[in-house]
Design a protein around this motif. Structure first.
Motif, mmCIF file in Angstrom:
data_model
loop_
_atom_site.group_PDB
_atom_site.id
_atom_site.type_symbol
_atom_site.label_atom_id
_atom_site.label_comp_id
_atom_site.label_asym_id
_atom_site.label_seq_id
_atom_site.Cartn_x
_atom_site.Cartn_y
_atom_site.Cartn_z
ATOM 1 N N ALA A 1 0.839 -1.196 0.000
ATOM 2 C CA ALA A 1 0.000 0.000 0.000
ATOM 3 C C ALA A 1 0.877 1.252 0.000
ATOM 4 O O ALA A 1 2.056 1.201 0.352
ATOM 5 N N ARG A 2 0.292 2.362 -0.384
ATOM 6 C CA ARG A 2 1.032 3.625 -0.435
ATOM 7 C C ARG A 2 1.632 3.960 0.930
ATOM 8 O O ARG A 2 2.761 4.432 1.025
ATOM 9 N N SER A 3 0.895 3.686 1.993
ATOM 10 C CA SER A 3 1.412 3.991 3.334
ATOM 11 C C SER A 3 2.636 3.131 3.653
ATOM 12 O O SER A 3 3.585 3.596 4.291
ATOM 13 N N GLY A 4 2.631 1.878 3.190
ATOM 14 C CA GLY A 4 3.780 1.009 3.388
ATOM 15 C C GLY A 4 4.992 1.499 2.616
ATOM 16 O O GLY A 4 6.122 1.464 3.113
ATOM 17 N N LEU A 5 4.757 1.965 1.388
ATOM 18 C CA LEU A 5 5.842 2.513 0.584
ATOM 19 C C LEU A 5 6.422 3.763 1.248
ATOM 20 O O LEU A 5 7.640 3.927 1.333
ATOM 21 N N ALA A 6 5.546 4.627 1.744
ATOM 22 C CA ALA A 6 6.010 5.846 2.409
ATOM 23 C C ALA A 6 6.847 5.505 3.644
ATOM 24 O O ALA A 6 7.877 6.143 3.905
ATOM 25 N N ALA A 7 6.434 4.488 4.387
ATOM 26 C CA ALA A 7 7.192 4.080 5.569
ATOM 27 C C ALA A 7 8.571 3.551 5.178
ATOM 28 O O ALA A 7 9.577 3.861 5.831
ATOM 29 N N LEU A 8 8.643 2.765 4.107
ATOM 30 C CA LEU A 8 9.943 2.267 3.641
ATOM 31 C C LEU A 8 10.837 3.403 3.145
ATOM 32 O O LEU A 8 12.044 3.414 3.400
ATOM 33 N N MET A 9 10.240 4.362 2.436
ATOM 34 C CA MET A 9 11.026 5.500 1.938
ATOM 35 C C MET A 9 11.571 6.332 3.094
ATOM 36 O O MET A 9 12.694 6.838 3.029
ATOM 37 N N ALA A 10 10.784 6.481 4.155
ATOM 38 C CA ALA A 10 11.250 7.245 5.316
ATOM 39 C C ALA A 10 12.355 6.487 6.053
ATOM 40 O O ALA A 10 13.307 7.085 6.539
ATOM 41 N N ARG A 11 12.220 5.177 6.110
ATOM 42 C CA ARG A 11 13.215 4.367 6.832
ATOM 43 C C ARG A 11 14.524 4.240 6.057
ATOM 44 O O ARG A 11 15.601 4.169 6.639
ATOM 45 N N PHE A 12 14.432 4.171 4.730
ATOM 46 C CA PHE A 12 15.611 3.995 3.878
ATOM 47 C C PHE A 12 15.662 5.092 2.806
ATOM 48 O O PHE A 12 15.425 4.836 1.633
ATOM 49 N N PRO A 13 15.975 6.328 3.202
ATOM 50 C CA PRO A 13 15.999 7.425 2.225
ATOM 51 C C PRO A 13 17.127 7.254 1.207
ATOM 52 O O PRO A 13 18.144 6.617 1.491
ATOM 53 N N ASP A 14 16.902 7.824 0.030
ATOM 54 C CA ASP A 14 17.954 7.825 -0.994
ATOM 55 C C ASP A 14 19.124 8.665 -0.505
ATOM 56 O O ASP A 14 18.946 9.673 0.183
ATOM 57 N N GLU A 15 20.324 8.242 -0.901
ATOM 58 C CA GLU A 15 21.496 9.008 -0.557
ATOM 59 C C GLU A 15 21.645 10.166 -1.530
ATOM 60 O O GLU A 15 21.291 10.046 -2.694
ATOM 61 N N GLU A 16 22.195 11.261 -1.069
ATOM 62 C CA GLU A 16 22.423 12.423 -1.937
ATOM 63 C C GLU A 16 23.362 12.045 -3.067
ATOM 64 O O GLU A 16 24.405 11.456 -2.842
ATOM 65 N N GLY A 17 22.971 12.349 -4.296
ATOM 66 C CA GLY A 17 23.812 12.102 -5.455
ATOM 67 C C GLY A 17 23.945 10.648 -5.833
ATOM 68 O O GLY A 17 24.792 10.292 -6.642
ATOM 69 N N ALA A 18 23.120 9.783 -5.295
ATOM 70 C CA ALA A 18 23.226 8.347 -5.581
ATOM 71 C C ALA A 18 22.874 8.024 -7.025
ATOM 72 O O ALA A 18 23.416 7.091 -7.589
ATOM 73 N N ASP A 19 21.980 8.786 -7.642
ATOM 74 C CA ASP A 19 21.558 8.480 -9.015
ATOM 75 C C ASP A 19 22.272 9.336 -10.052
ATOM 76 O O ASP A 19 21.816 9.469 -11.157
ATOM 77 N N GLN A 20 23.391 9.867 -9.725
ATOM 78 C CA GLN A 20 24.130 10.699 -10.692
ATOM 79 C C GLN A 20 25.437 10.070 -11.043
ATOM 80 O O GLN A 20 25.996 9.288 -10.396
#
Length: 56
Positions: free
Chosen positions: A37-56
């Protein structure tokens, strides 16, 4: 379970090896995996945020 379903559907070996596990589960009547669910995705994104500059 999947082998039994293949026999019941009289699937030739070529068809058996082309099907994905998800397709076989659907044919065999197995329950599908739960949808995130969207709430589950949001919780995972908050727990494991992307690192700065990781996709560059």
């Amino acid at each position: 379970m999947l082998r039994r379903a293949a026999i019941e559907f009289a699937a030739p070996p070529q068809a058996f090896w082309r099907l994905s596990l998800k397709e076989w589960r659907a044919l065999a009547g197995a329950p599908s995996a739960p949808v995130l669910a969207r709430s589950g995705l949001a919780a995972l994104m908050a727990r494991f945020p992307d690192e700065e500059g990781a996709d560059q």
